[in-house]
Design a protein around this motif. Structure first.
Motif, mmCIF file in Angstrom:
data_model
loop_
_atom_site.group_PDB
_atom_site.id
_atom_site.type_symbol
_atom_site.label_atom_id
_atom_site.label_comp_id
_atom_site.label_asym_id
_atom_site.label_seq_id
_atom_site.Cartn_x
_atom_site.Cartn_y
_atom_site.Cartn_z
ATOM 1 N N MET A 1 -94.636 19.921 12.981
ATOM 2 C CA MET A 1 -95.361 21.003 12.599
ATOM 3 C C MET A 1 -96.688 20.442 11.832
ATOM 4 O O MET A 1 -96.551 19.486 10.971
ATOM 5 C CB MET A 1 -94.592 21.923 11.748
ATOM 6 C CG MET A 1 -95.523 22.898 11.175
ATOM 7 S SD MET A 1 -94.558 24.021 10.121
ATOM 8 C CE MET A 1 -93.710 24.972 11.293
ATOM 9 N N ARG A 2 -97.578 20.961 12.341
ATOM 10 C CA ARG A 2 -99.066 20.290 11.573
ATOM 11 C C ARG A 2 -99.163 21.253 10.352
ATOM 12 O O ARG A 2 -99.477 22.520 10.849
ATOM 13 C CB ARG A 2 -100.328 20.241 12.683
ATOM 14 C CG ARG A 2 -99.970 19.165 13.717
ATOM 15 C CD ARG A 2 -101.053 19.235 14.536
ATOM 16 N NE ARG A 2 -101.614 20.432 15.208
ATOM 17 C CZ ARG A 2 -101.276 20.902 16.274
ATOM 18 N NH1 ARG A 2 -100.262 20.610 16.876
ATOM 19 N NH2 ARG A 2 -101.562 22.085 16.686
ATOM 20 N N ILE A 3 -99.395 21.029 9.229
ATOM 21 C CA ILE A 3 -99.736 21.711 8.358
ATOM 22 C C ILE A 3 -101.099 21.463 7.527
ATOM 23 O O ILE A 3 -101.346 20.385 7.241
ATOM 24 C CB ILE A 3 -98.762 21.602 6.987
ATOM 25 C CG1 ILE A 3 -97.286 21.765 7.782
ATOM 26 C CG2 ILE A 3 -98.947 22.666 5.993
ATOM 27 C CD1 ILE A 3 -96.328 21.530 6.834
ATOM 28 N N ALA A 4 -101.905 22.479 7.387
ATOM 29 C CA ALA A 4 -103.180 21.996 6.774
ATOM 30 C C ALA A 4 -103.204 22.890 5.239
ATOM 31 O O ALA A 4 -102.684 23.956 5.264
ATOM 32 C CB ALA A 4 -104.340 22.895 7.617
ATOM 33 N N PHE B 1 -116.264 17.365 -5.343
ATOM 34 C CA PHE B 1 -116.316 16.375 -6.076
ATOM 35 C C PHE B 1 -116.319 15.043 -5.328
ATOM 36 O O PHE B 1 -116.027 13.811 -5.854
ATOM 37 C CB PHE B 1 -115.047 16.242 -6.949
ATOM 38 C CG PHE B 1 -114.810 17.418 -7.685
ATOM 39 C CD1 PHE B 1 -115.955 18.011 -8.719
ATOM 40 C CD2 PHE B 1 -113.716 18.275 -7.423
ATOM 41 C CE1 PHE B 1 -115.610 19.301 -9.310
ATOM 42 C CE2 PHE B 1 -113.359 19.660 -8.145
ATOM 43 C CZ PHE B 1 -114.436 20.042 -8.995
ATOM 44 N N GLY B 2 -116.566 15.183 -3.962
ATOM 45 C CA GLY B 2 -116.546 13.953 -3.131
ATOM 46 C C GLY B 2 -116.714 14.290 -1.513
ATOM 47 O O GLY B 2 -117.217 15.318 -1.359
ATOM 48 N N ALA B 3 -116.145 13.453 -0.748
ATOM 49 C CA ALA B 3 -116.653 13.790 0.571
ATOM 50 C C ALA B 3 -115.877 15.021 0.987
ATOM 51 O O ALA B 3 -114.421 14.896 0.786
ATOM 52 C CB ALA B 3 -116.148 12.585 1.646
ATOM 53 N N PRO B 4 -116.446 15.934 1.898
ATOM 54 C CA PRO B 4 -115.233 17.006 2.545
ATOM 55 C C PRO B 4 -114.429 16.333 3.508
ATOM 56 O O PRO B 4 -114.733 15.240 4.340
ATOM 57 C CB PRO B 4 -116.430 17.978 3.175
ATOM 58 C CG PRO B 4 -117.899 17.504 2.557
ATOM 59 C CD PRO B 4 -117.897 16.094 2.132
ATOM 60 N N VAL B 5 -113.337 17.061 3.627
ATOM 61 C CA VAL B 5 -112.248 16.828 4.539
ATOM 62 C C VAL B 5 -111.815 17.942 5.507
ATOM 63 O O VAL B 5 -111.362 18.946 4.799
ATOM 64 C CB VAL B 5 -111.046 16.175 3.824
ATOM 65 C CG1 VAL B 5 -110.033 15.650 4.844
ATOM 66 C CG2 VAL B 5 -111.463 14.799 2.974
ATOM 67 N N GLU B 6 -111.847 17.859 6.613
ATOM 68 C CA GLU B 6 -111.372 19.050 7.452
ATOM 69 C C GLU B 6 -110.224 18.620 8.122
ATOM 70 O O GLU B 6 -109.633 17.697 7.977
ATOM 71 C CB GLU B 6 -112.824 19.010 8.604
ATOM 72 C CG GLU B 6 -113.893 19.602 8.202
ATOM 73 C CD GLU B 6 -113.682 21.245 7.829
ATOM 74 O OE1 GLU B 6 -112.872 21.995 8.070
ATOM 75 O OE2 GLU B 6 -114.496 21.678 6.943
ATOM 76 N N SER B 7 -109.959 19.612 9.005
ATOM 77 C CA SER B 7 -108.600 19.612 9.698
ATOM 78 C C SER B 7 -108.652 20.432 10.996
ATOM 79 O O SER B 7 -109.413 21.143 11.214
ATOM 80 C CB SER B 7 -107.313 20.389 9.016
ATOM 81 O OG SER B 7 -106.311 20.412 9.509
ATOM 82 N N GLU B 8 -107.720 19.517 12.056
ATOM 83 C CA GLU B 8 -107.542 20.409 13.364
ATOM 84 C C GLU B 8 -106.815 21.733 13.083
ATOM 85 O O GLU B 8 -106.158 21.927 11.954
ATOM 86 C CB GLU B 8 -106.984 19.391 14.435
ATOM 87 C CG GLU B 8 -107.798 18.101 14.578
ATOM 88 C CD GLU B 8 -109.016 18.194 15.482
ATOM 89 O OE1 GLU B 8 -109.071 19.232 16.044
ATOM 90 O OE2 GLU B 8 -109.809 17.485 15.270
#
Length: 198
Positions: free
Chosen positions: A1-4, A35-42
């Motif tokens: 299971m992919r969890i974001a 506070f830093g680089a953005p992080v996205e998700s599929e």
């Protein structure tokens, strides 16, 4: 299971440090980039949002099951936070963003904030909290996890988040834990999430 996972306003992905290791699945910690680089998700199979993060995830993927921890689909308005509270924060943020952030985190026992990297993103997301428009319907199952001693969310907002008062949404309430349940009650949250994900 992919969890974001997505944190709330004034925080980053560290809000999941206690809960993420307890989740069964492939966990992606999204980050708004305050506070830093953005992080996205599929696109995930399950999404878990804390505070504003729940509202943002619900609007991004309205057909993906959602766990809203200390979360809401609308922050300001009737049976929610008084608009003047957020309007005052927005005005003060324009003058001294670091002080507004410091005061907010202190009000929920959030500890010191890292140095701000993106004042613009913090300001944009603060403005989202002031939006009083009715929340769009979430088409997938929702689990709302709240606490009785949340210093930020009024009882009426906690009760009605994501239509919980109408019975359209599942919910559970922890006796204590404040507005930072992923950190203060990680094991309790993990147990509720496991039951919901079955």
């Amino acid at each position: 299971m992919r969890i974001a996972l997505l944190h709330g306003w004034g925080f980053d992905a560290c809000v999941w440090d206690a809960l993420a290791p307890l989740l069964a699945g492939d966990v992606a910690r999204m980050d708004r980039g305050y506070f830093g680089a953005p992080v996205e998700s599929e696109r995930p199979d399950l999404m878990i949002g804390h505070s504003l993060g729940a509202m943002l995830l619900a609007r991004r993927w309205p057909d993906v099951p959602l766990v809203a921890i200390n979360g809401f689909d609308r922050f300001c308005g009737v049976d929610a936070v008084a608009p003047r509270v957020v309007q005052r924060m927005v005005k003060r943020f324009g003058e001294n963003p670091a002080k507004v952030l410091e005061d907010f985190r202190a009000s929920i026992d959030g500890g010191p904030a890292p140095a701000i990297v993106s004042r613009e993103r913090l300001g944009e997301d603060l403005a989202l909290l002031a939006d009083q428009a009715p929340a769009p319907a979430h088409r997938a199952p929702v689990l709302v996890l709240q606490t009785e001693d949340d210093p930020l969310l009024p009882p009426a907002l906690r009760l009605k988040a994501f239509g919980r008062a109408t019975g359209r949404t599942g919910g559970a309430v922890c006796g204590h834990g404040g507005h930072l349940l992923p950190l203060t009650q990680a094991a309790w949250c993990a147990a509720q999430i496991a039951d919901f994900a079955r």
